[in-house]
Design a protein around this motif. Structure first.
Motif, mmCIF file in Angstrom:
data_model
loop_
_atom_site.group_PDB
_atom_site.id
_atom_site.type_symbol
_atom_site.label_atom_id
_atom_site.label_comp_id
_atom_site.label_asym_id
_atom_site.label_seq_id
_atom_site.Cartn_x
_atom_site.Cartn_y
_atom_site.Cartn_z
ATOM 1 N N THR A 22 7.484 -4.975 -16.170
ATOM 2 C CA THR A 22 6.911 -4.779 -14.906
ATOM 3 C C THR A 22 7.016 -5.862 -14.080
ATOM 4 O O THR A 22 7.299 -5.962 -12.742
ATOM 5 C CB THR A 22 5.252 -4.500 -15.154
ATOM 6 O OG1 THR A 22 5.240 -3.256 -15.991
ATOM 7 C CG2 THR A 22 4.433 -4.151 -13.866
ATOM 8 N N VAL A 41 0.777 -0.414 -7.387
ATOM 9 C CA VAL A 41 -0.293 0.459 -8.076
ATOM 10 C C VAL A 41 0.563 2.023 -8.024
ATOM 11 O O VAL A 41 0.742 2.662 -9.122
ATOM 12 C CB VAL A 41 -1.407 0.613 -7.546
ATOM 13 C CG1 VAL A 41 -2.471 1.792 -8.290
ATOM 14 C CG2 VAL A 41 -2.230 -0.631 -7.775
ATOM 15 N N PHE A 44 3.983 1.679 -10.221
ATOM 16 C CA PHE A 44 4.039 1.425 -11.441
ATOM 17 C C PHE A 44 3.066 2.504 -12.107
ATOM 18 O O PHE A 44 2.865 2.571 -13.289
ATOM 19 C CB PHE A 44 3.841 0.030 -11.946
ATOM 20 C CG PHE A 44 4.927 -0.876 -11.311
ATOM 21 C CD1 PHE A 44 6.062 -0.996 -12.317
ATOM 22 C CD2 PHE A 44 4.785 -1.661 -10.515
ATOM 23 C CE1 PHE A 44 7.103 -1.709 -11.759
ATOM 24 C CE2 PHE A 44 5.847 -2.503 -9.965
ATOM 25 C CZ PHE A 44 6.893 -2.462 -10.798
ATOM 26 N N GLN A 45 2.296 3.055 -11.389
ATOM 27 C CA GLN A 45 1.240 4.223 -11.981
ATOM 28 C C GLN A 45 0.400 3.326 -12.950
ATOM 29 O O GLN A 45 0.108 3.686 -13.951
ATOM 30 C CB GLN A 45 1.650 5.335 -12.512
ATOM 31 C CG GLN A 45 2.732 6.207 -11.587
ATOM 32 C CD GLN A 45 1.795 6.864 -10.714
ATOM 33 O OE1 GLN A 45 0.965 7.748 -11.093
ATOM 34 N NE2 GLN A 45 2.059 6.653 -9.311
ATOM 35 N N MET A 46 -0.137 2.162 -12.588
ATOM 36 C CA MET A 46 -1.097 1.179 -13.219
ATOM 37 C C MET A 46 -2.285 0.962 -12.354
ATOM 38 O O MET A 46 -2.286 1.190 -11.189
ATOM 39 C CB MET A 46 -0.420 -0.176 -13.398
ATOM 40 C CG MET A 46 0.754 -0.057 -14.302
ATOM 41 S SD MET A 46 1.762 -1.624 -14.549
ATOM 42 C CE MET A 46 0.731 -2.375 -15.676
ATOM 43 N N SER A 47 -3.235 0.489 -13.029
ATOM 44 C CA SER A 47 -4.496 0.201 -12.242
ATOM 45 C C SER A 47 -4.383 -0.990 -11.396
ATOM 46 O O SER A 47 -3.492 -1.752 -11.438
ATOM 47 C CB SER A 47 -5.448 0.074 -13.205
ATOM 48 O OG SER A 47 -5.632 -1.201 -14.088
ATOM 49 N N ALA A 50 -4.675 -4.262 -13.277
ATOM 50 C CA ALA A 50 -3.548 -4.853 -14.224
ATOM 51 C C ALA A 50 -2.489 -5.099 -13.248
ATOM 52 O O ALA A 50 -1.842 -6.077 -13.636
ATOM 53 C CB ALA A 50 -3.117 -3.394 -14.737
ATOM 54 N N ILE A 51 -2.191 -4.529 -12.108
ATOM 55 C CA ILE A 51 -1.183 -5.107 -11.232
ATOM 56 C C ILE A 51 -1.796 -6.466 -10.727
ATOM 57 O O ILE A 51 -0.839 -7.302 -10.659
ATOM 58 C CB ILE A 51 -1.016 -4.106 -9.964
ATOM 59 C CG1 ILE A 51 -0.392 -2.768 -10.490
ATOM 60 C CG2 ILE A 51 -0.117 -4.594 -8.723
ATOM 61 C CD1 ILE A 51 0.807 -2.782 -10.979
ATOM 62 N N HIS A 54 -0.770 -8.944 -13.178
ATOM 63 C CA HIS A 54 0.622 -9.475 -13.243
ATOM 64 C C HIS A 54 0.961 -10.217 -12.180
ATOM 65 O O HIS A 54 1.605 -11.446 -12.185
ATOM 66 C CB HIS A 54 1.460 -8.011 -13.034
ATOM 67 C CG HIS A 54 1.492 -7.178 -14.260
ATOM 68 N ND1 HIS A 54 2.146 -7.997 -15.691
ATOM 69 C CD2 HIS A 54 1.293 -5.895 -14.683
ATOM 70 C CE1 HIS A 54 2.082 -7.021 -16.563
ATOM 71 N NE2 HIS A 54 1.575 -5.711 -15.887
#
Length: 114
Positions: A22, A41, A44-47, A50-51, A54
């Motif tokens: 990622t 978001v 990557f289809q992430m919260s 979480a982004i 990173h």
């Protein structure tokens, strides 16, 4: 031409950070594009937390910088970082990721923050 070198510890830290797919993809995208968290978001289809985590890790080593545009924070690759020449060489070996941004644009998600 004088080659710039970085400390072993710094190189190991950068390689460890970029060992995450990622983060590596984020850095490759930021090589030529500025992005906000919401774009990552969607990509990557992430919260959002979480982004942001990173991006914080990449920012902490000076690889990524941020700029405020109104209420949005836009991220870009920090080409003034002392580790940038090292990372640039790595990025040259990796396939372009612009298709991911193009897909976001087609879905109407690329222009949501800028």
């Amino acid at each position: 031409m004088l080659k710039q070198t970085i400390e072993m510890e710094s190189a190991a830290t950068i390689l460890k950070l970029l060992g995450d797919k990622t983060r590596l993809t984020m850095v490759k995208i930021l090589e030529h594009n500025d992005c906000c968290v919401c774009e990552f978001v969607a990509l990557f289809q992430m919260s959002q937390p979480a982004i942001s985590q990173h991006l914080r890790k990449l920012k902490d080593v000076g690889l990524v910088k941020e700029a405020r545009k109104g209420q949005w924070i836009i991220y870009s690759l920090n080409q003034n970082s002392e580790v940038y020449p090292f990372v640039k060489h790595l990025l040259e070996q990796i396939q372009n990721q612009n298709d991911k941004l193009y897909d976001l644009e087609k879905k109407g998600l690329r222009v949501s923050c800028t």
